[in-house]
Design a protein around this motif. Structure first.
Motif, PDB file in Angstrom:
ATOM      1  N   ILE A 190      -3.993 -26.149  33.240  1.00  0.00           N
ATOM      2  CA  ILE A 190      -4.695 -25.739  34.461  1.00  0.00           C
ATOM      3  C   ILE A 190      -4.002 -24.491  34.967  1.00  0.00           C
ATOM      4  N   GLN A 191      -4.735 -23.402  35.013  1.00  0.00           N
ATOM      5  CA  GLN A 191      -4.118 -22.101  35.238  1.00  0.00           C
ATOM      6  C   GLN A 191      -4.751 -21.361  36.403  1.00  0.00           C
ATOM      7  N   ASP A 192      -3.908 -20.821  37.269  1.00  0.00           N
ATOM      8  CA  ASP A 192      -4.337 -19.991  38.385  1.00  0.00           C
ATOM      9  C   ASP A 192      -4.368 -18.540  37.909  1.00  0.00           C
ATOM     10  N   ARG A 193      -5.580 -18.007  37.677  1.00  0.00           N
ATOM     11  CA  ARG A 193      -5.866 -16.636  37.250  1.00  0.00           C
ATOM     12  C   ARG A 193      -5.606 -16.412  35.755  1.00  0.00           C
ATOM     13  N   TYR A 194      -6.508 -15.608  35.185  1.00  0.00           N
ATOM     14  CA  TYR A 194      -6.358 -15.169  33.790  1.00  0.00           C
ATOM     15  C   TYR A 194      -6.980 -13.782  33.677  1.00  0.00           C
ATOM     16  N   LEU A 195      -7.523 -13.441  32.535  1.00  0.00           N
ATOM     17  CA  LEU A 195      -7.973 -12.069  32.319  1.00  0.00           C
ATOM     18  C   LEU A 195      -9.127 -11.654  33.222  1.00  0.00           C
ATOM     19  N   ASP A 196      -9.928 -12.617  33.704  1.00  0.00           N
ATOM     20  CA  ASP A 196     -11.018 -12.264  34.617  1.00  0.00           C
ATOM     21  C   ASP A 196     -10.471 -11.618  35.892  1.00  0.00           C
ATOM     22  N   SER A 197      -9.298 -12.052  36.315  1.00  0.00           N
ATOM     23  CA  SER A 197      -8.678 -11.424  37.485  1.00  0.00           C
ATOM     24  C   SER A 197      -8.298  -9.980  37.189  1.00  0.00           C
ATOM     25  N   SER A 198      -7.834  -9.692  35.988  1.00  0.00           N
ATOM     26  CA  SER A 198      -7.505  -8.313  35.648  1.00  0.00           C
ATOM     27  C   SER A 198      -8.749  -7.438  35.652  1.00  0.00           C
ATOM     28  N   VAL A 199      -9.846  -7.957  35.092  1.00  0.00           N
ATOM     29  CA  VAL A 199     -11.092  -7.190  35.091  1.00  0.00           C
ATOM     30  C   VAL A 199     -11.557  -6.926  36.519  1.00  0.00           C
ATOM     31  N   ALA A 200     -11.440  -7.938  37.383  1.00  0.00           N
ATOM     32  CA  ALA A 200     -11.905  -7.786  38.763  1.00  0.00           C
ATOM     33  C   ALA A 200     -10.970  -6.924  39.603  1.00  0.00           C
ATOM     34  N   TYR A 201      -9.673  -7.189  39.520  1.00  0.00           N
ATOM     35  CA  TYR A 201      -8.718  -6.491  40.391  1.00  0.00           C
ATOM     36  C   TYR A 201      -8.336  -5.112  39.857  1.00  0.00           C
ATOM     37  N   GLN A 202      -7.933  -5.039  38.583  1.00  0.00           N
ATOM     38  CA  GLN A 202      -7.538  -3.741  38.056  1.00  0.00           C
ATOM     39  C   GLN A 202      -8.758  -2.922  37.603  1.00  0.00           C
ATOM     40  N   GLY A 203      -9.809  -3.607  37.139  1.00  0.00           N
ATOM     41  CA  GLY A 203     -11.018  -2.895  36.753  1.00  0.00           C
ATOM     42  C   GLY A 203     -11.798  -2.419  37.960  1.00  0.00           C
ATOM     43  N   ALA A 204     -12.429  -3.363  38.671  1.00  0.00           N
ATOM     44  CA  ALA A 204     -13.260  -2.995  39.818  1.00  0.00           C
ATOM     45  C   ALA A 204     -12.422  -2.565  41.018  1.00  0.00           C
ATOM     46  N   GLY A 205     -11.381  -3.336  41.320  1.00  0.00           N
ATOM     47  CA  GLY A 205     -10.576  -3.030  42.501  1.00  0.00           C
ATOM     48  C   GLY A 205      -9.894  -1.688  42.407  1.00  0.00           C
ATOM     49  N   ARG A 206      -9.232  -1.424  41.282  1.00  0.00           N
ATOM     50  CA  ARG A 206      -8.514  -0.159  41.088  1.00  0.00           C
ATOM     51  C   ARG A 206      -9.400   0.927  40.474  1.00  0.00           C
ATOM     52  N   VAL A 207     -10.663   0.587  40.239  1.00  0.00           N
ATOM     53  CA  VAL A 207     -11.653   1.519  39.705  1.00  0.00           C
ATOM     54  C   VAL A 207     -11.218   2.064  38.337  1.00  0.00           C
ATOM     55  N   LEU A 208     -10.737   1.167  37.496  1.00  0.00           N
ATOM     56  CA  LEU A 208     -10.521   1.475  36.088  1.00  0.00           C
ATOM     57  C   LEU A 208     -11.746   1.010  35.307  1.00  0.00           C
ATOM     58  N   GLU A 216      -3.254  -8.681  48.318  1.00  0.00           N
ATOM     59  CA  GLU A 216      -3.819  -9.263  49.538  1.00  0.00           C
ATOM     60  C   GLU A 216      -3.936  -8.226  50.647  1.00  0.00           C
ATOM     61  N   ALA A 217      -3.022  -7.261  50.664  1.00  0.00           N
ATOM     62  CA  ALA A 217      -2.991  -6.263  51.726  1.00  0.00           C
ATOM     63  C   ALA A 217      -4.015  -5.144  51.538  1.00  0.00           C
ATOM     64  N   GLU A 218      -4.733  -5.133  50.420  1.00  0.00           N
ATOM     65  CA  GLU A 218      -5.717  -4.076  50.196  1.00  0.00           C
ATOM     66  C   GLU A 218      -6.864  -4.172  51.213  1.00  0.00           C
ATOM     67  N   LYS A 219      -7.610  -3.071  51.354  1.00  0.00           N
ATOM     68  CA  LYS A 219      -8.671  -2.986  52.356  1.00  0.00           C
ATOM     69  C   LYS A 219      -9.890  -3.808  51.954  1.00  0.00           C
ATOM     70  N   GLU A 220     -10.781  -4.002  52.929  1.00  0.00           N
ATOM     71  CA  GLU A 220     -11.956  -4.849  52.725  1.00  0.00           C
ATOM     72  C   GLU A 220     -12.831  -4.341  51.584  1.00  0.00           C
ATOM     73  N   GLU A 221     -12.934  -3.016  51.447  1.00  0.00           N
ATOM     74  CA  GLU A 221     -13.761  -2.457  50.383  1.00  0.00           C
ATOM     75  C   GLU A 221     -13.238  -2.867  49.002  1.00  0.00           C
ATOM     76  N   PHE A 222     -11.941  -2.899  48.853  1.00  0.00           N
ATOM     77  CA  PHE A 222     -11.317  -3.325  47.602  1.00  0.00           C
ATOM     78  C   PHE A 222     -11.725  -4.759  47.281  1.00  0.00           C
ATOM     79  N   HIS A 223     -11.598  -5.651  48.255  1.00  0.00           N
ATOM     80  CA  HIS A 223     -11.892  -7.064  48.014  1.00  0.00           C
ATOM     81  C   HIS A 223     -13.389  -7.306  47.807  1.00  0.00           C
ATOM     82  N   ALA A 224     -14.232  -6.468  48.406  1.00  0.00           N
ATOM     83  CA  ALA A 224     -15.674  -6.581  48.155  1.00  0.00           C
ATOM     84  C   ALA A 224     -15.989  -6.222  46.706  1.00  0.00           C
TER      85      ALA A 224
END
Length: 219
Positions: free
Chosen positions: A95-113, A159-167
């Motif tokens: 049972i794992q908290d976060r995997y590669l989907d988090s990287s796609v969402a956070y570093q891909g979409a969030g960081r605009v990679l 967590e401290a990123e702006k609302e646009e990032f989390h959207a």
């Protein structure tokens, strides 16, 4: 239960959606049935991962987006090789908290990679390993932020990123789930905790009862 088949369950979603709570409740339910459970997380589920976690979440300076993605991938490579695969090989439930989907969402979409490149990097690092079940707890970022504020704890770098990032992160998670409906269970994280736990247990029970084979598509 040495003859039991192993299973790999990941929990995904934005910060503050309740992943830790649902992972704990699933662990308790499975252990009550006599199964051996390994609870882990990314980053931080191994000795190397704990060092990476401190860098990517608590480093005081800026980290270049590509460097951040590479750090997560390095943690993932070591974690899958030393924690996840051995546990599943022993017939245990991971049972794992976060995997590669988090990287796609956070570093891909969030960081605009490039999301495709981030996913390909993670799959290369993990030798193509994908979970059997991925539970996506979906919640409006504003509601999630209110939960985090109520905890009265310091925010980490993400967590401290702006609302646009989390959207952007939320939209990316939902798109991933739409692309892989067989792997994802999408739940409204505003529902009562016990209702969510019941839905998770039902999905995991179905996966455990499924015919044997190559558990976890990419392994």
């Amino acid at each position: 239960m040495s003859t039991a088949r192993g299973l790999w369950v990941t929990f995904e979603g934005g910060d503050g959606v309740g992943k830790t709570t649902q992972a704990r409740l699933l662990q308790e339910a499975l252990e009550a049935e006599g199964r051996t459970v390994v609870r882990t997380r990314e980053p931080g589920g191994s000795d190397v991962g704990r060092l990476v976690r401190d860098i990517v979440l608590h480093h005081r300076g800026d980290i270049a987006p590509r460097a951040e993605a590479l750090l997560y991938a390095a943690d993932r490579a070591h974690h899958v090789a030393t924690v996840v695969r051995p546990a599943i090989g022993r017939g245990e439930v991971v049972i794992q908290d976060r995997y590669l989907d988090s990287s796609v969402a956070y570093q891909g979409a969030g960081r605009v990679l490039d999301a495709g490149e981030v996913r390909a990097l993670s799959l290369w690092a993990a030798e193509g390993a994908l979970p059997d079940v991925t539970v996506l707890l979906d919640l409006d970022p504003a509601a999630a932020r209110r939960r985090l504020d109520a905890d009265d704890k310091p925010f980490d770098r993400l967590e401290a990123e702006k609302e646009e990032f989390h959207a952007r992160v939320r939209d990316a998670f939902l798109a991933l789930a739409a692309d892989e409906p067989a792997r994802f269970l999408v739940l409204d994280a505003s529902r009562p905790v016990t209702e969510l736990a019941g839905a998770v247990r039902a999905r995991v029970a179905a996966a455990l009862d499924a015919p044997g084979g190559d558990v976890g598509g990419g392994r």
